[in-house]
Write an enzyme that holds these catalytic residues in place. Sequence first.
Site, mmCIF file in Angstrom:
data_model
loop_
_atom_site.group_PDB
_atom_site.id
_atom_site.type_symbol
_atom_site.label_atom_id
_atom_site.label_comp_id
_atom_site.label_asym_id
_atom_site.label_seq_id
_atom_site.Cartn_x
_atom_site.Cartn_y
_atom_site.Cartn_z
ATOM 1 C CE1 TYR A 92 111.138 120.359 25.697
ATOM 2 C CE2 TYR A 92 112.545 122.270 25.366
ATOM 3 C CZ TYR A 92 111.577 121.397 24.896
ATOM 4 O OH TYR A 92 111.060 121.576 23.647
ATOM 5 C CG PHE A 149 118.413 101.220 4.876
ATOM 6 C CD1 PHE A 149 118.438 99.839 5.007
ATOM 7 C CD2 PHE A 149 117.602 101.949 5.732
ATOM 8 C CE1 PHE A 149 117.668 99.207 5.971
ATOM 9 C CE2 PHE A 149 116.829 101.322 6.693
ATOM 10 C CZ PHE A 149 116.864 99.946 6.815
ATOM 11 C CB THR A 150 113.899 100.668 2.949
ATOM 12 O OG1 THR A 150 114.265 100.591 4.327
ATOM 13 C CG2 THR A 150 113.949 99.276 2.348
ATOM 14 C CG ASP A 207 123.425 105.008 7.170
ATOM 15 O OD1 ASP A 207 123.629 104.797 8.379
ATOM 16 O OD2 ASP A 207 122.378 104.666 6.586
ATOM 17 C CE LYS A 214 118.942 99.449 12.481
ATOM 18 N NZ LYS A 214 118.850 99.783 11.078
ATOM 19 N NE ARG A 228 114.216 93.663 3.511
ATOM 20 C CZ ARG A 228 113.815 94.808 4.062
ATOM 21 N NH1 ARG A 228 114.640 95.554 4.741
ATOM 22 N NH2 ARG A 228 112.587 95.236 3.936
ATOM 23 C CG PHE A 272 108.532 95.264 3.044
ATOM 24 C CD1 PHE A 272 108.797 96.283 2.148
ATOM 25 C CD2 PHE A 272 109.020 95.366 4.328
ATOM 26 C CE1 PHE A 272 109.538 97.394 2.543
ATOM 27 C CE2 PHE A 272 109.768 96.466 4.731
ATOM 28 C CZ PHE A 272 110.019 97.489 3.825
#
Length: 482
Positions: free
Chosen positions: A80, A132-133, A223, A266, A389, A455
């Site tokens: 932990y 980005f969303t 990012d 990613k 998109r 969406f």
Amino acid sequence: MSEIRFHSGQTVPLEMHKARIVQKIRLVTPEQRLAAMEEAGYNTFLLKNRDVFLDMLTDSGVNAMSDKQLAAMMSADDSYAGSETFSDLEAKIREIFGKEYFLPAHQGRACENLISQSMIQPGQIVPMNYHFTTTKAHIMVNGGTVEEIFTDEALNITSNEPFKGNIDINKLEALIAKHGADKIAFVRWEAGTNLIGGQPFSLQNMREVRAVCDKHGIKTVLDASLLMDNLYFMKVREAACKDLSIREITLKISELCDVIYFSARKLGSVRGGGICTDNSEIYEKIRELVPLYEGFLTYGGMSVREMAALVVGLDETMDFEVINQGPQFIAEMTRQLQERGIPVITPPGGLGCHLDAKAFLPHLPQTDYPAGALAAALYIASGARGMERGTMSEQRNPDGSEPLAHMELVRLALPRRVFSLSHVAYTVDRIAWLYENRALIGGLDFYEEPKVLRFFFGKLRPKTDWPQKLLAKFRQDFGDSL
Ligand SMILES: *Cc1c(COP(=O)(O)O)cnc(C)c1O
């Protein structure tokens, strides 16, 4: 990967890896595909994976892992607090980015939550190349607003501009002059801009942005979720990076950033995320929030196995022969589509191929959701699942009116090292067939429309019986073939 020249003179991608574990996929009949699409409300998000042949929805958490990553998972140190595996990860981040402090998080949007809560005051602005969303949602929840200051080339579908992800320096200067530096929370770069075709920025542009920020005492945040692709494009498209190693380019990028965060779904091809910085004040602020939202500071919601695989994955990200596979497959798919006259975003970017549904289906108004209709038609014709998109992915205005998207795109993500060139050739063939029969494709209409992020869960129906007509034409042209 390396690009190899065939005897014919053509350059093609050649993989520098072999597959030693494979997963079976099914191609169901076009009749079953039409039924599945009906059931999914013409929304590819709602398809069941068992009905999907080639899943090109996203690259998130679905890149293929390497043998060394899997091996590392087996020797992870489970505890932990104070896990050895976390120390390895911290050390790897320090080595690659040269940043002192590392904070783990369970995925990219979790980093956005922590950064937005710690670094944005209500009423502040976050200028960026493109949103980005999830980024935009977190900035807005914390009382900030997004200002996109992309260059004029960014939204041109067909272009020769190698760095459509660049920030327009004049727009940045003007924004600071108008609002004052105090109103700017930080400037955000998004590597490999997700929503406008996986397009990169240049190191030169980063340096110019940083010079402006330094003049005004403004912080910078990167990012780095899609950094793999951006690094590849800097190396092959930017003269000043040609003779630098991927590691050297990464350190040069990092020097220009106060904070770097990433989705390890990613970057590193696992499932997780993290934030690194040299700034002790920012570190201490964010550190308070990690146990509250993520988990203890030595795992942040990630399993030790994922962290062990991430240490190896980040190291492999520094290997040009690993990170060139995605962009080179995308370039090859783009080339094959262009050869058949199919409208697609150029220059090819990272993440995936992006079909231009506005040009593909010029007979459909944007309120008929051409990108959604094309994604549905492609699934029926091929079993390949892409992502809309376009206008469907936009949110209604408070007065109920519908904003039309800048672009109507069908994104065909190519998760790294997952598909073969025969998968690419098959998909291109079915897209070309659809293009010949594009007049048959009609519009869509919502019958269940969620208020937020419609969406994901929204359901639509075709405005006419065009899907049945498309299926009939498929049978006429392909006979019994799947
Ligand atoms: C995917 C992504 C995120 C969010 O990461 P998750 O791990 O899915 O939460 C943030 N920014 C960019 C550019 C992304 O592509």
